[in-house]
Design a protein around this motif. Structure first.
Motif, PDB file in Angstrom:
ATOM      1  N   ALA A   1       0.830  -1.209   0.000  1.00  0.00           N
ATOM      2  CA  ALA A   1       0.000   0.000   0.000  1.00  0.00           C
ATOM      3  C   ALA A   1       0.862   1.255   0.000  1.00  0.00           C
ATOM      4  O   ALA A   1       0.536   2.235  -0.662  1.00  0.00           O
ATOM      5  CB  ALA A   1      -0.925   0.016   1.208  1.00  0.00           C
TER       6      ALA A   1
ATOM      7  N   ARG B   1      -1.882  -3.583   2.307  1.00  0.00           N
ATOM      8  CA  ARG B   1      -3.333  -3.453   2.239  1.00  0.00           C
ATOM      9  C   ARG B   1      -4.014  -4.513   3.085  1.00  0.00           C
ATOM     10  O   ARG B   1      -3.575  -5.663   3.123  1.00  0.00           O
ATOM     11  CB  ARG B   1      -3.807  -3.570   0.788  1.00  0.00           C
TER      12      ARG B   1
ATOM     13  N   ASP C   1     -10.604  -0.440   2.370  1.00  0.00           N
ATOM     14  CA  ASP C   1      -9.630   0.645   2.186  1.00  0.00           C
ATOM     15  C   ASP C   1      -8.742   0.823   3.406  1.00  0.00           C
ATOM     16  O   ASP C   1      -8.082   1.864   3.547  1.00  0.00           O
ATOM     17  CB  ASP C   1     -10.366   1.959   1.887  1.00  0.00           C
ATOM     18  N   THR C   2      -8.685  -0.170   4.270  1.00  0.00           N
ATOM     19  CA  THR C   2      -7.838  -0.127   5.457  1.00  0.00           C
ATOM     20  C   THR C   2      -6.436  -0.599   5.116  1.00  0.00           C
ATOM     21  O   THR C   2      -6.269  -1.541   4.334  1.00  0.00           O
ATOM     22  CB  THR C   2      -8.412  -1.037   6.567  1.00  0.00           C
ATOM     23  N   VAL C   3      -5.425   0.054   5.681  1.00  0.00           N
ATOM     24  CA  VAL C   3      -4.053  -0.400   5.496  1.00  0.00           C
ATOM     25  C   VAL C   3      -3.417  -0.663   6.858  1.00  0.00           C
ATOM     26  O   VAL C   3      -3.847  -0.115   7.878  1.00  0.00           O
ATOM     27  CB  VAL C   3      -3.193   0.615   4.699  1.00  0.00           C
TER      28      VAL C   3
END
Length: 370
Positions: free
Chosen positions: A108, A127, A131-133
């Motif tokens: 990411a 990732r 959409d969370t990293v």
């Protein structure tokens, strides 16, 4: 045995929000956090504004994009305010990133080293769900307030004062139906997490809805990431409602630990934090179920605090209402007295409370067969 993927601690949670200044004011007042660092136009950052807030071992970073194309602005537009980054402090960020990618993680943020007069901070990210990293942070060579580009700052106006929140106990994610095991494998295979507990749809169910959950922890047992998915039910579950309004999988709630939940919740209520309501009948047999709280039933009932026990002790917990108009992100306050559980005995009461709120929002509707 040596931990194959050592993680020192949860370094911080970064929330992408629509208005970082206003969000920081809310978290300072309601949760008693203190402002410790800032990045924005005044510090030379032209793309985003970030406020760093801390309390006990908790560190939150609240970030807003200053243009529509910034990642934080896109996230807030799609999801509302929410946790976008789970940052883990590791001994070697570059090595941790390379190892996670070798084991199947997708990059990411490529490895980067940032420097200022306080030293060097290294980081990289992979990732996770939606959409969370997950960001790996290496702080061994850095002595600044937070990171290069940030300035130490006490914030505007006097702090409201701490409420007793001490640490992040766990961070819970909601994912789509059929995806829980995928993300369980992801945590296990990329970073060496292991399954601590598993709750099936019989354990977590009501008359109307159900879900399944697995609790994953790192090799040292310090970091716990439960993962929920919806299960079949007559009505739309609270996980399904979250997925609809968040626009996909993400962090559902963050649990903060305290040593005195009665004092903490009393202070938070006085500052306007709203909690889920609990029917008075819940407390009728609580002393029999959790004898250790027998003398405290009155104050627990007054504050809507739930209690549960296991072979190691007991715990007390309470849940806030969502902290924004979307029924997505909320918080838990938990006091552990020996118990390492997650309040399994409270699941039915908790989810019935959540369903009452769904009904108020008009979202406790008939489930659609998939």
């Amino acid at each position: 045995m040596a931990d194959p993927f050592p993680i020192r601690r949860l370094d911080h949670l970064e929330l992408y929000v629509g208005n970082a200044r206003q969000a920081a004011a809310y978290y300072r007042h309601a949760f008693g956090f203190r402002a410790t660092a800032y990045r924005g136009l005044e510090t030379g950052c032209r793309e985003a504004t970030s406020y760093v807030l801390e309390g006990g071992e908790i560190r939150l970073v609240l970030t807003s994009g200053l243009a529509p194309g910034h990642a934080a602005a896109r996230f807030a537009h799609a999801h509302g305010d929410g946790v976008a980054v789970l940052a883990l402090e590791v001994p070697d960020a570059f090595r941790g990133f390379a190892e996670a990618c070798r084991r199947g993680a997708a990059a990411a943020e490529e490895p980067v080293e940032e420097r200022d007069e306080h030293g060097a901070l290294r980081s990289a990210a992979i990732r996770a769900y939606g959409d969370t990293v997950i960001r790996f942070v290496e702080r061994g060579g850095y002595r600044g307030a937070f990171a290069p580009g940030f300035e130490a700052r006490a914030g505007n106006g006097p702090p409201a004062g701490a409420v007793g929140l001490a640490a992040v106990d766990h961070v819970v994610a909601n994912v789509e139906r059929g995806q829980m095991n995928r993300w369980v494998r992801f945590l296990a295979e990329t970073m060496g997490f292991s399954e601590l507990l598993h709750f099936d749809d019989e354990a977590i169910s009501t008359e109307y809805s159900a879900l399944m959950s697995k609790v994953m922890q790192d090799g040292a047992g310090r970091i716990k990431f439960p993962i929920n998915e919806p299960a079949s039910g007559r009505r739309k579950s609270q996980v399904a409602e979250y997925l609809d309004y968040f626009g996909g999988p993400g962090v559902q709630h963050v649990a903060f630990a305290t040593d005195d939940i009665v004092d903490t919740v009393s202070r938070m209520r006085a500052r306007g934090v709203e909690f889920l309501s609990v029917p008075a009948a819940y407390y009728d047999d609580l002393a029999a179920r959790v004898p250790a709280v027998g003398e405290r039933i009155g104050e627990l009932a007054r504050l809507g605090i739930l209690a549960d026990r296991d072979e190691d002790g007991h715990l007390l917990q309470v849940f806030t209402q969502p902290v924004q108009d979307r029924p997505t992100l909320f918080y838990e306050v938990i006091e552990r007295r020996g118990s390492g559980g997650f309040g399994q005995g409270n699941f039915k009461s908790l989810f019935e409370a959540l369903e009452r709120e769904q009904a108020r929002r008009g979202n406790l509707v008939e489930a659609v067969a998939s």
